[in-house]
Design an enzyme around this catalytic site. Structure first.
Site, PDB file in Angstrom:
ATOM      1  N   GLY A  19       0.867  -1.181   0.000  1.00 29.25           N
ATOM      2  CA  GLY A  19       0.000   0.000   0.000  1.00 29.25           C
ATOM      3  C   GLY A  19       0.900   1.225   0.000  1.00 29.25           C
ATOM      4  O   GLY A  19       2.119   1.117  -0.177  1.00 29.25           O
ATOM      5  N   MET A  21       1.900   3.249   2.463  1.00 32.18           N
ATOM      6  CA  MET A  21       2.917   3.271   3.525  1.00 32.18           C
ATOM      7  C   MET A  21       3.983   2.210   3.293  1.00 32.18           C
ATOM      8  O   MET A  21       5.178   2.475   3.412  1.00 32.18           O
ATOM      9  CB  MET A  21       2.256   3.049   4.892  1.00 32.18           C
ATOM     10  CG  MET A  21       1.440   4.209   5.392  1.00 32.18           C
ATOM     11  SD  MET A  21       2.440   5.668   5.754  1.00 32.18           S
ATOM     12  CE  MET A  21       3.268   5.183   7.255  1.00 32.18           C
ATOM     13  N   GLY A  22       3.557   0.999   2.954  1.00 31.63           N
ATOM     14  CA  GLY A  22       4.497  -0.105   2.763  1.00 31.63           C
ATOM     15  C   GLY A  22       5.450   0.150   1.605  1.00 31.63           C
ATOM     16  O   GLY A  22       6.664  -0.060   1.726  1.00 31.63           O
ATOM     17  N   VAL A  82       0.605  -3.675   6.793  1.00 27.08           N
ATOM     18  CA  VAL A  82      -0.759  -3.849   6.273  1.00 27.08           C
ATOM     19  C   VAL A  82      -1.728  -3.183   7.244  1.00 27.08           C
ATOM     20  O   VAL A  82      -1.334  -2.688   8.294  1.00 27.08           O
ATOM     21  CB  VAL A  82      -1.121  -5.345   6.080  1.00 27.08           C
ATOM     22  CG1 VAL A  82      -0.174  -6.005   5.091  1.00 27.08           C
ATOM     23  CG2 VAL A  82      -1.143  -6.082   7.395  1.00 27.08           C
ATOM     24  N   LYS A  83      -2.967  -3.191   6.870  1.00 26.04           N
ATOM     25  CA  LYS A  83      -4.008  -2.616   7.722  1.00 26.04           C
ATOM     26  C   LYS A  83      -3.995  -3.342   9.074  1.00 26.04           C
ATOM     27  O   LYS A  83      -4.092  -4.579   9.103  1.00 26.04           O
ATOM     28  CB  LYS A  83      -5.347  -2.854   7.031  1.00 26.04           C
ATOM     29  CG  LYS A  83      -6.390  -1.839   7.327  1.00 26.04           C
ATOM     30  CD  LYS A  83      -7.532  -2.050   6.336  1.00 26.04           C
ATOM     31  CE  LYS A  83      -8.862  -1.712   6.927  1.00 26.04           C
ATOM     32  NZ  LYS A  83      -8.939  -0.516   7.730  1.00 26.04           N
ATOM     33  N   ALA A  84      -3.854  -2.570  10.165  1.00 25.07           N
ATOM     34  CA  ALA A  84      -3.737  -3.179  11.492  1.00 25.07           C
ATOM     35  C   ALA A  84      -4.983  -3.986  11.839  1.00 25.07           C
ATOM     36  O   ALA A  84      -6.097  -3.610  11.474  1.00 25.07           O
ATOM     37  CB  ALA A  84      -3.506  -2.097  12.537  1.00 25.07           C
ATOM     38  N   SER A 136       5.830   6.995  12.533  1.00 27.29           N
ATOM     39  CA  SER A 136       5.041   8.218  12.388  1.00 27.29           C
ATOM     40  C   SER A 136       5.615   9.123  11.311  1.00 27.29           C
ATOM     41  O   SER A 136       6.819   9.198  11.139  1.00 27.29           O
ATOM     42  CB  SER A 136       4.996   8.988  13.708  1.00 27.29           C
ATOM     43  OG  SER A 136       4.317  10.211  13.498  1.00 27.29           O
ATOM     44  N   LYS A 190       3.975   4.990  20.423  1.00 29.38           N
ATOM     45  CA  LYS A 190       3.381   5.544  19.187  1.00 29.38           C
ATOM     46  C   LYS A 190       1.925   5.940  19.442  1.00 29.38           C
ATOM     47  O   LYS A 190       1.451   6.976  18.964  1.00 29.38           O
ATOM     48  CB  LYS A 190       3.471   4.512  18.058  1.00 29.38           C
ATOM     49  CG  LYS A 190       2.692   4.872  16.796  1.00 29.38           C
ATOM     50  CD  LYS A 190       3.285   6.081  16.116  1.00 29.38           C
ATOM     51  CE  LYS A 190       2.515   6.712  14.979  1.00 29.38           C
ATOM     52  NZ  LYS A 190       1.477   6.053  14.278  1.00 29.38           N
ATOM     53  N   HIS A 193       1.921   9.088  21.360  1.00 27.91           N
ATOM     54  CA  HIS A 193       2.316  10.132  20.394  1.00 27.91           C
ATOM     55  C   HIS A 193       1.080  10.610  19.621  1.00 27.91           C
ATOM     56  O   HIS A 193       0.842  11.808  19.472  1.00 27.91           O
ATOM     57  CB  HIS A 193       3.377   9.563  19.441  1.00 27.91           C
ATOM     58  CG  HIS A 193       3.551  10.335  18.170  1.00 27.91           C
ATOM     59  ND1 HIS A 193       2.648  10.269  17.126  1.00 27.91           N
ATOM     60  CD2 HIS A 193       4.494  11.198  17.765  1.00 27.91           C
ATOM     61  CE1 HIS A 193       3.048  11.062  16.155  1.00 27.91           C
ATOM     62  NE2 HIS A 193       4.170  11.634  16.511  1.00 27.91           N
ATOM     63  N   ASN A 194       0.300   9.672  19.149  1.00 24.69           N
ATOM     64  CA  ASN A 194      -0.897  10.048  18.387  1.00 24.69           C
ATOM     65  C   ASN A 194      -1.916  10.766  19.264  1.00 24.69           C
ATOM     66  O   ASN A 194      -2.583  11.696  18.816  1.00 24.69           O
ATOM     67  CB  ASN A 194      -1.546   8.812  17.760  1.00 24.69           C
ATOM     68  CG  ASN A 194      -0.788   8.342  16.537  1.00 24.69           C
ATOM     69  OD1 ASN A 194       0.415   8.569  16.422  1.00 24.69           O
ATOM     70  ND2 ASN A 194      -1.466   7.674  15.622  1.00 24.69           N
ATOM     71  N   GLU A 197      -0.849  14.152  19.633  1.00 26.86           N
ATOM     72  CA  GLU A 197      -1.133  14.812  18.344  1.00 26.86           C
ATOM     73  C   GLU A 197      -2.585  15.337  18.320  1.00 26.86           C
ATOM     74  O   GLU A 197      -2.842  16.457  17.878  1.00 26.86           O
ATOM     75  CB  GLU A 197      -0.898  13.783  17.241  1.00 26.86           C
ATOM     76  CG  GLU A 197      -1.118  14.231  15.830  1.00 26.86           C
ATOM     77  CD  GLU A 197      -0.896  13.055  14.867  1.00 26.86           C
ATOM     78  OE1 GLU A 197       0.159  12.388  14.931  1.00 26.86           O
ATOM     79  OE2 GLU A 197      -1.802  12.785  14.055  1.00 26.86           O
ATOM     80  N   TYR A 198      -3.512  14.534  18.830  1.00 26.10           N
ATOM     81  CA  TYR A 198      -4.914  14.981  18.905  1.00 26.10           C
ATOM     82  C   TYR A 198      -5.018  16.264  19.725  1.00 26.10           C
ATOM     83  O   TYR A 198      -5.706  17.213  19.354  1.00 26.10           O
ATOM     84  CB  TYR A 198      -5.791  13.916  19.578  1.00 26.10           C
ATOM     85  CG  TYR A 198      -6.314  12.786  18.723  1.00 26.10           C
ATOM     86  CD1 TYR A 198      -5.480  12.094  17.854  1.00 26.10           C
ATOM     87  CD2 TYR A 198      -7.642  12.383  18.813  1.00 26.10           C
ATOM     88  CE1 TYR A 198      -5.964  11.035  17.104  1.00 26.10           C
ATOM     89  CE2 TYR A 198      -8.133  11.321  18.061  1.00 26.10           C
ATOM     90  CZ  TYR A 198      -7.290  10.643  17.220  1.00 26.10           C
ATOM     91  OH  TYR A 198      -7.760   9.597  16.483  1.00 26.10           O
TER      92      TYR A 198
HETATM   93  P1  ATR Z   1      -3.004   2.096   1.647  1.00 27.01           P
HETATM   94  O1  ATR Z   1      -1.719   2.015   2.466  1.00 27.01           O
HETATM   95  O2  ATR Z   1      -2.719   2.277   0.198  1.00 27.01           O
HETATM   96  O3  ATR Z   1      -4.014   3.012   2.201  1.00 27.01           O
HETATM   97  P2  ATR Z   1      -4.593  -0.173   2.599  1.00 27.01           P
HETATM   98  O4  ATR Z   1      -5.867  -0.330   1.900  1.00 27.01           O
HETATM   99  O5  ATR Z   1      -4.591   0.337   3.990  1.00 27.01           O
HETATM  100  O6  ATR Z   1      -3.592   0.632   1.660  1.00 27.01           O
HETATM  101  O7  ATR Z   1      -3.880  -1.568   2.578  1.00 27.01           O
HETATM  102  C1  ATR Z   1      -2.543  -1.698   2.974  1.00 27.01           C
HETATM  103  C2  ATR Z   1      -2.046  -3.065   2.644  1.00 27.01           C
HETATM  104  O8  ATR Z   1      -2.708  -4.021   3.478  1.00 27.01           O
HETATM  105  C3  ATR Z   1      -2.250  -3.493   1.213  1.00 27.01           C
HETATM  106  O9  ATR Z   1      -1.012  -3.946   0.753  1.00 27.01           O
HETATM  107  C4  ATR Z   1      -3.258  -4.638   1.343  1.00 27.01           C
HETATM  108  O10 ATR Z   1      -3.118  -5.669   0.360  1.00 27.01           O
HETATM  109  P3  ATR Z   1      -3.901  -5.622  -1.047  1.00 27.01           P
HETATM  110  O11 ATR Z   1      -3.142  -4.686  -1.914  1.00 27.01           O
HETATM  111  O12 ATR Z   1      -3.882  -7.014  -1.531  1.00 27.01           O
HETATM  112  O13 ATR Z   1      -5.297  -5.120  -0.748  1.00 27.01           O
HETATM  113  C5  ATR Z   1      -2.873  -5.180   2.687  1.00 27.01           C
HETATM  114  N1  ATR Z   1      -3.844  -6.090   3.269  1.00 27.01           N
HETATM  115  C6  ATR Z   1      -5.083  -5.811   3.699  1.00 27.01           C
HETATM  116  N2  ATR Z   1      -5.673  -6.908   4.222  1.00 27.01           N
HETATM  117  C7  ATR Z   1      -4.776  -7.920   4.104  1.00 27.01           C
HETATM  118  C8  ATR Z   1      -4.769  -9.300   4.474  1.00 27.01           C
HETATM  119  N3  ATR Z   1      -5.827  -9.852   5.075  1.00 27.01           N
HETATM  120  N4  ATR Z   1      -3.658 -10.016   4.215  1.00 27.01           N
HETATM  121  C9  ATR Z   1      -2.600  -9.444   3.630  1.00 27.01           C
HETATM  122  N5  ATR Z   1      -2.528  -8.159   3.266  1.00 27.01           N
HETATM  123  C10 ATR Z   1      -3.601  -7.400   3.511  1.00 27.01           C
END
Ligand code: ATR
Length: 484
Positions: A19, A21-22, A82-84, A136, A190, A193-194, A197-198
């Site tokens: 994504g 960030m990554g 990835v999405k937390a 951050s 972190k 920190h956030n 930030e608020y």
């Molecule tokens: P961005 O950083 O562009 O806002 P995001 O929607 O938050 O992106 O997603 C960040 C990353 O999490 C993406 O690489 C996403 O993979 P896809 O490109 O295949 O959507 C990854 N991601 C989300 N759910 C995942 C999961 N269950 N397993 C592995 N990767 C996942």
């Protein structure tokens, strides 16, 4: 077309999750000379990053997690971005299948520190290191140098730290990255920190609102005031960008953009976590709390609609000395901001005690000086305060900050009083002042609360004049007191 299997052990470090960030984090690593393995759940993104940014450094793309892990040099360092939440656990489960004892998984997402603690414990049992690292600085920080707050073991930091320190922001030659403490300490810091930030954003918002209401300044004029403030004690990234936002004119209507943006503040939850956790630790983070609730209030359309015609019975503003008022607001902002930081550090101190983390507060302020959203000049003063006394119970008690608060107090009181008189909401300005007055009070009405609790629930109380625990038999004639 599938990506060919890369050579085993050819990459220095890997990033899963392409994504924004990554991919920016991977590019930052590659630009700093590291050979970076990359992969993504959907491999089209991996291929795109490898092709688009090939000129920036060495990317080693993989079609799947198996190839990705095997492409890493041992002991392997694999970053998850990835999405937390469940996605992080899904990645960890996949990594585990191909990793060996001593390998390191790094979660650079915005994970909740308690999840990080759980994951670290589970992976430790499997012989793997798990590092929860707070990152951050948003998209730009990830690419050009973020503030990085890694937790986890010292051993893992020895392997990972040099790479992270190299790609982090640098201030006066020092990296904005240090080993925060064991297991979830990095994500905890972190999170706070956030939260700070608020509060920081909210106090700027309150100052803006007061200047508009009291003086009738236009957004651009407030922007000019903020640009001026940014040259002094309040010099910070947030002040700088706020001035920019306020000066922005909408191309379509010619109106100030800020007047066209809906006044409903969003959040992704880290401020809320900071407050929830502070409640668990019984630490009053009133500034962060009020800032979080202020976002909630702004985003509650039903309640706001229902209150639209409420009478305020407020006095109209009549400011005689406009420059003096502006300076008062500046001082109220500064004092409230210092209180919010002081409270945030108290939360970190309380967590360190609870979870056995060795966190150097001064180092936290030092690594927040660059890369991150709350970067500010006065973090140097915070570092100095904690270097002088690492056990400082209250930042506002440090000689320098205490002196500053004393300078600001008359103005702070005037602004909070005027906001109340004239019907302007200033939740962080006023709650921070109440905190200051509360924490310095010789006696608090808590004594009465204890009396009330004892009356209705026999909760007992302590006395100021003798040892022991006491209970008054409220229902009995003469209300005798007994010792428990
Ligand atoms: P961005 O950083 O562009 O806002 P995001 O929607 O938050 O992106 O997603 C960040 C990353 O999490 C993406 O690489 C996403 O993979 P896809 O490109 O295949 O959507 C990854 N991601 C989300 N759910 C995942 C999961 N269950 N397993 C592995 N990767 C996942």
């Amino acid at each position: 077309m599938a990506i060919p299997t890369p050579q085993a052990g050819s990459a220095d470090i890997g990033v899963m999750g392409m994504g924004v960030m990554g991919s920016n984090l991977a590019r930052n690593l590659a630009r700093n000379g590291y050979k970076v393995a990359i992969t993504n759940r959907t491999s089209a993104k991996t291929q795109k990053v490898a092709a688009k940014y090939a000129s920036e450094g060495t990317f080693i793309p993989s079609e799947d997690v198996a190839d990705f892990i095997l492409s890493l040099e041992k002991p392997r360092v694999a970053i998850i971005m990835v999405k937390a939440g469940p996605a992080t656990d899904a990645c960890i489960d996949q990594f585990k299948q191909y990793m060996e004892e001593g390998d390191i998984i790094v979660d650079c997402g915005n994970s909740l520190f308690s999840d990080t603690r759980r994951r670290e414990a589970e992976l430790k049992a499997a012989g793997l290191h798990f590092v929860g690292a707070g990152v951050s600085g948003g998209e730009e920080g990830a690419l050009l140098g973020p503030a990085i707050m890694p937790g986890g073991s010292k051993w893992a930091y020895d392997r990972l730290g040099p790479m992270f320190e190299k790609i982090s922001a640098h201030v006066e030659g020092e990296p904005c990255c240090t080993h925060v403490g064991a297991d979830g300490a990095g994500h905890f810091v972190k999170m706070v920190h956030n939260g700070i930030e608020y509060a920081d954003m909210q106090v700027i918002g309150e100052a803006y609102d007061l200047l508009r209401r009291a003086l009738g300044l236009t957004p651009a004029q407030v922007g000019e005031v903020f640009a001026r403030w940014n040259e002094g004690d309040l010099d910070s990234y947030l002040m700088e960008i706020t001035a920019e936002v306020l000066k922005q004119v909408d191309a379509e209507t010619g109106k100030p953009l800020v007047d066209l943006i809906q006044d409903a503040a969003g959040q992704k939850g880290t401020g809320m976590w900071t407050v929830q956790t502070a409640l668990d630790l019984a630490v009053p983070v009133t500034g962060i709390g009020e800032a979080t609730f202020a976002r909630g209030l702004s985003s509650a359309p039903e309640q706001r609609q229902a209150a639209q015609n409420f009478e305020g019975q407020a006095e109209p503003w009549q400011v005689k000395d406009r420059e003096a008022f502006i300076e008062d607001v500046r001082q109220a902002l500064f004092a409230s901001k210092v209180v919010a930081y002081s409270q945030g550090f108290n939360e970190i101190q309380a967590a360190a005690k609870e979870y056995g983390w060795q966190i150097e507060n001064g180092d936290m302020a030092r690594i927040w000086r660059g890369g991150c959203i709350i970067r500010a000049r006065f973090l140097n003063d915070i570092t100095r305060a904690f270097e002088k006394d690492p056990e400082l119970p209250l930042l506002i008690g440090d000689e320098y900050f205490y002196g500053k608060i004393q300078e600001c107090l008359p103005a702070w009181r005037r602004i909070v009083a005027q906001a109340a008189l004239h019907g302007a909401p200033a939740p962080v300005f006023s709650s921070s002042l109440s905190y200051y007055d509360g924490v310095r009070a010789k006696r608090l009405p808590a004594a009465l609360i204890q009396g009330q609790r004892d009356f209705f629930g026999s909760h007992t109380y302590k006395r100021v004049d003798k040892e022991g625990t006491f209970h008054t038999l409220w229902a009995q004639q003469g209300r005798p007191e007994e010792q428990w």
